[in-house]
Design an enzyme around this catalytic site. Sequence first.
Site, short mmCIF file in Angstrom:
data_model
loop_
_atom_site.label_atom_id
_atom_site.label_comp_id
_atom_site.label_asym_id
_atom_site.label_seq_id
_atom_site.Cartn_x
_atom_site.Cartn_y
_atom_site.Cartn_z
N ALA A 299 48.77 43.36 42.75
CA ALA A 299 49.11 44.27 41.65
C ALA A 299 48.40 45.60 41.90
O ALA A 299 47.42 45.65 42.64
CB ALA A 299 48.65 43.67 40.33
N GLY B 67 48.85 39.38 43.55
CA GLY B 67 50.23 39.43 43.09
C GLY B 67 51.22 39.41 44.25
O GLY B 67 52.36 38.96 44.09
N GLU C 220 51.56 35.87 45.07
CA GLU C 220 52.25 35.23 43.93
C GLU C 220 53.75 35.51 43.98
O GLU C 220 54.57 34.62 43.72
CB GLU C 220 51.65 35.73 42.61
CG GLU C 220 50.21 35.25 42.43
CD GLU C 220 49.56 35.82 41.19
OE1 GLU C 220 49.35 37.05 41.15
OE2 GLU C 220 49.29 35.05 40.26
N GLU D 138 41.74 37.89 43.38
CA GLU D 138 41.52 38.48 42.05
C GLU D 138 40.11 38.26 41.53
O GLU D 138 39.58 39.08 40.79
CB GLU D 138 42.53 37.91 41.05
CG GLU D 138 43.95 38.46 41.19
CD GLU D 138 44.81 37.70 42.18
OE1 GLU D 138 44.25 36.94 43.00
OE2 GLU D 138 46.04 37.86 42.14
C1 3H9 Z 1 46.41 41.23 41.16
O1 3H9 Z 1 47.18 41.12 42.06
C2 3H9 Z 1 46.65 40.66 39.78
C3 3H9 Z 1 47.78 39.70 39.74
O2 3H9 Z 1 47.33 38.41 40.04
C4 3H9 Z 1 48.39 39.51 38.40
C5 3H9 Z 1 48.84 40.65 37.61
C6 3H9 Z 1 49.54 40.27 36.38
N1 3H9 Z 1 45.90 48.52 43.96
O3 3H9 Z 1 40.77 48.70 51.18
P1 3H9 Z 1 41.37 49.85 51.86
C7 3H9 Z 1 43.94 51.27 47.86
S1 3H9 Z 1 44.98 42.10 41.34
C8 3H9 Z 1 45.69 49.84 44.06
O4 3H9 Z 1 40.50 51.00 52.20
P2 3H9 Z 1 41.90 48.23 54.18
C9 3H9 Z 1 42.45 51.47 48.10
O5 3H9 Z 1 41.80 51.87 46.93
C10 3H9 Z 1 45.02 42.70 43.01
N2 3H9 Z 1 45.14 50.43 45.16
O6 3H9 Z 1 42.18 49.42 53.17
C11 3H9 Z 1 42.48 52.55 49.16
O7 3H9 Z 1 42.73 53.80 48.53
P3 3H9 Z 1 42.10 55.15 49.10
C12 3H9 Z 1 44.74 41.66 44.01
C13 3H9 Z 1 44.80 49.64 46.17
O8 3H9 Z 1 42.91 48.32 55.23
C14 3H9 Z 1 43.70 52.20 49.99
O9 3H9 Z 1 44.53 51.38 49.16
N3 3H9 Z 1 44.66 42.25 45.31
C15 3H9 Z 1 44.97 48.26 46.12
O10 3H9 Z 1 40.45 48.22 54.54
C16 3H9 Z 1 43.37 51.46 51.26
O11 3H9 Z 1 42.57 50.34 50.93
C17 3H9 Z 1 43.49 42.67 45.82
O12 3H9 Z 1 42.44 42.52 45.23
C18 3H9 Z 1 45.57 47.69 44.95
N4 3H9 Z 1 45.79 46.37 44.84
O13 3H9 Z 1 42.15 46.89 53.35
C19 3H9 Z 1 43.55 43.30 47.19
N5 3H9 Z 1 44.53 47.72 47.27
O14 3H9 Z 1 42.66 55.27 50.49
C20 3H9 Z 1 42.78 44.59 47.20
C21 3H9 Z 1 44.09 48.75 48.03
O15 3H9 Z 1 42.55 56.17 48.13
N6 3H9 Z 1 42.90 45.29 48.44
N7 3H9 Z 1 44.25 49.91 47.37
O16 3H9 Z 1 40.61 54.94 49.09
C22 3H9 Z 1 42.24 44.92 49.57
O17 3H9 Z 1 41.57 43.90 49.64
C23 3H9 Z 1 42.33 45.84 50.74
O18 3H9 Z 1 42.72 47.10 50.27
C24 3H9 Z 1 43.33 45.43 51.85
C25 3H9 Z 1 43.43 46.56 52.89
C26 3H9 Z 1 42.82 44.14 52.53
C27 3H9 Z 1 44.70 45.18 51.30
#
Ligand code: 3H9
Length: 691
Positions: A63, A102, A105, A125
Amino acid sequence: MTNVATVTVENGIGILSIDSPPVNALGIAVRRGIDEGFKQLAADNAVKAIVLICGGRTFFAGADITEFGKPPQSPGLHDVCKLIEDSAKPVVAAIHGTALGGGLELALNCHYRVAAPSAKVGLPEVALGLLPGAGGTQRLPRLVGVERALDLITSGRQMNAKDALETGVLDALTEEGQLRRDAIAFTQQVVVDNKPLKRVRDRDEKVAAYRGNTQVFADFRKSNARAFRGYKAPENIIKCIEAAVELPFDAGMKRERELFLELVTSTESAAQRYAFFAERETAKIPDVPADTPTLPIKSVGVIGAGTMGGGIAMNFLNAGIPVTLVEVRQEALDRGLSVIRRNYESTAKKGRITQADVEKRMGLLTPALDLAALKDADLIIEAVFESMPIKKEIFAKLDGIAKPGALLASNTSYLNIDEIASATTRPEHVLGLHFFSPANVMRLLEVVRGEKTDRSVIATGMKLAKTIGKVPVLSRVCHGFIANRLMNPRGREANALVLRGPTPQQIDTAIYNYGFAMGPFQMGDLVGLDVIGRDSTERTVRGDLVALGRLGQKQGGGFYDYDENRNATPSPVAAQVIADFARDHQIQQIGVLSEEEIVARLLYPVVNEGAKILEEGIALRGSDVDVAAMMGYNWPVYTGGPMFWADTVGLDKIVAKLRAFEAEGGEAFAPAPLLVKLAAEGKRLSQVGAK
Ligand code: 3H9
């Protein structure tokens, strides 16, 4: 159609491709793209089945975290998931990169899932103080079983594609680099074979097997109580999985929703989401833009093979970067090398790396007894003990040895980088790289910018941190930089307070219950009372304890007594030492204090120090101060760090309390002008310097 979605049809297979950089987060534009694209393909009679695939570097990473706390916009993630799950045409998720939260999911709502061998899946999450709120807690246990689901969802750990295939999360792996082609072929086969619409929600056998089994949950809670302490999300996740076992699918989904809403509105989750972005913000430096050229670091020299130097070297070896480790004496060098080897061997024993990895890493390490061995290093890090004359002597020598353009770094914890740099003819190449102990474990790396440090040198330090898995925080020069300076008042006030009546255990308990792993006196006993503050010339309680042969856990007890298993009990001897000290110094007693009051006396001065660090421009932003505290001192993440926590307490309340402490305890408590100003303006410390 929104511009993130592309729809094509190939031989009866509809392909819905989403491309929303950087990570295809499921924000409103992406959800609309899926909704519209999907409906278009569903309505197309030529389309027999659908592939859902992403462009860019990853499948949906979850999400959009920035949307939490804002008014919901339609279609929601649940709507999109339902559309797919209810589809009359088979839908196949084609996964590359990381299918997270998400994103996974959504894939679990598809009828089949295929992935590139390098892909990973997970429900992270929990790290945001949340739970998978789009059915993940109900569907994953139906595929992988209850125990594995408990572990995966409460840890947030990612599963590699091979394991995901074996556990049934995936149906097939594709050839690397051929995801689209192979996913289409897989989907065609589904059509040809007239395979059923496999819905995860209909699978019951793995959860039914645990129905009525309350023990599995009780055991899991018990064995993880320590790790989960203070966090809200793990307990709610466990409750969801209990619901998956005990309730029909739709009732389980309802329960998941309630428990998700409880978390999304909690302070803990707000703090953890803030921490997620704070960690990613630290690398952004206003006068060092992202395109600043960096210097290649292909070889590193480390001076000093003690605990710090050895730990520092390991970071680079782990990243495949050769290290030359220099010591003055052969024995010290041998000792340093054997500690590094022992650390790797013990990691290998735990199965986290192979024996071949151990040898590979040790093979990258060159021991040396002469600084001249560092002449070709791209980066040299000095990690000898804290003495300005010695550090200056080393840097003067390095100036004559290091190749032009090499980065010269000091791991000093407190000393002035500018003064160290003045011993060289190239201060623009000198910086601080301050690691936290144990240096191969703690994630914080303070990159200290001297007066003359070149921008490319700063950019290189920040980039390097990422290469070795650290989070860099930029600091200007001051005594103790950000983290040590910030946290110093906690120890200072603990030492002052213990002389006024509260016992070491009362103070430690308050700090432990706040969320730290241990209190300051437990920590002192663990590290050794002879080690801490040994340079102090004044009489201290610690010094008095050491004089009695009480060095801490290792010898004679310290603030506590210890049995042979190192279990602590209050020490009558230490109590007497404290009482004598207080009497000799005529320290006024304060009586019994509540835990809240103890926390205020120890941690409000930390908040105040943070404000001073910000007003002096030592840290760039409030969130950098928080990252330094969380990653350098294990400040509990669910409070968001001292700046975020202070905002949740109320800055006006903190200012008032500091003023009361000042009236009684002197100007060390005087609130920083910045703190007073922000409190008066109703602004937030954690937002200082935010874009
Ligand atoms: C969820 O899914 C809830 C659901 O279950 C239910 C809902 C009802 N959203 O980390 P990076 C941005 S909760 C918005 O440096 P990498 C991040 O801020 C979500 N922005 O890259 C950054 O921005 P900036 C569950 C996001 O290659 C840029 O993307 N998912 C999100 O080192 C690059 O990110 C997670 O918790 C997001 N979801 O790693 C996954 N994700 O360039 C969270 C990233 O402006 N994300 N951004 O600084 C990660 O773990 C890592 O970003 C990922 C890539 C492994 C994907």
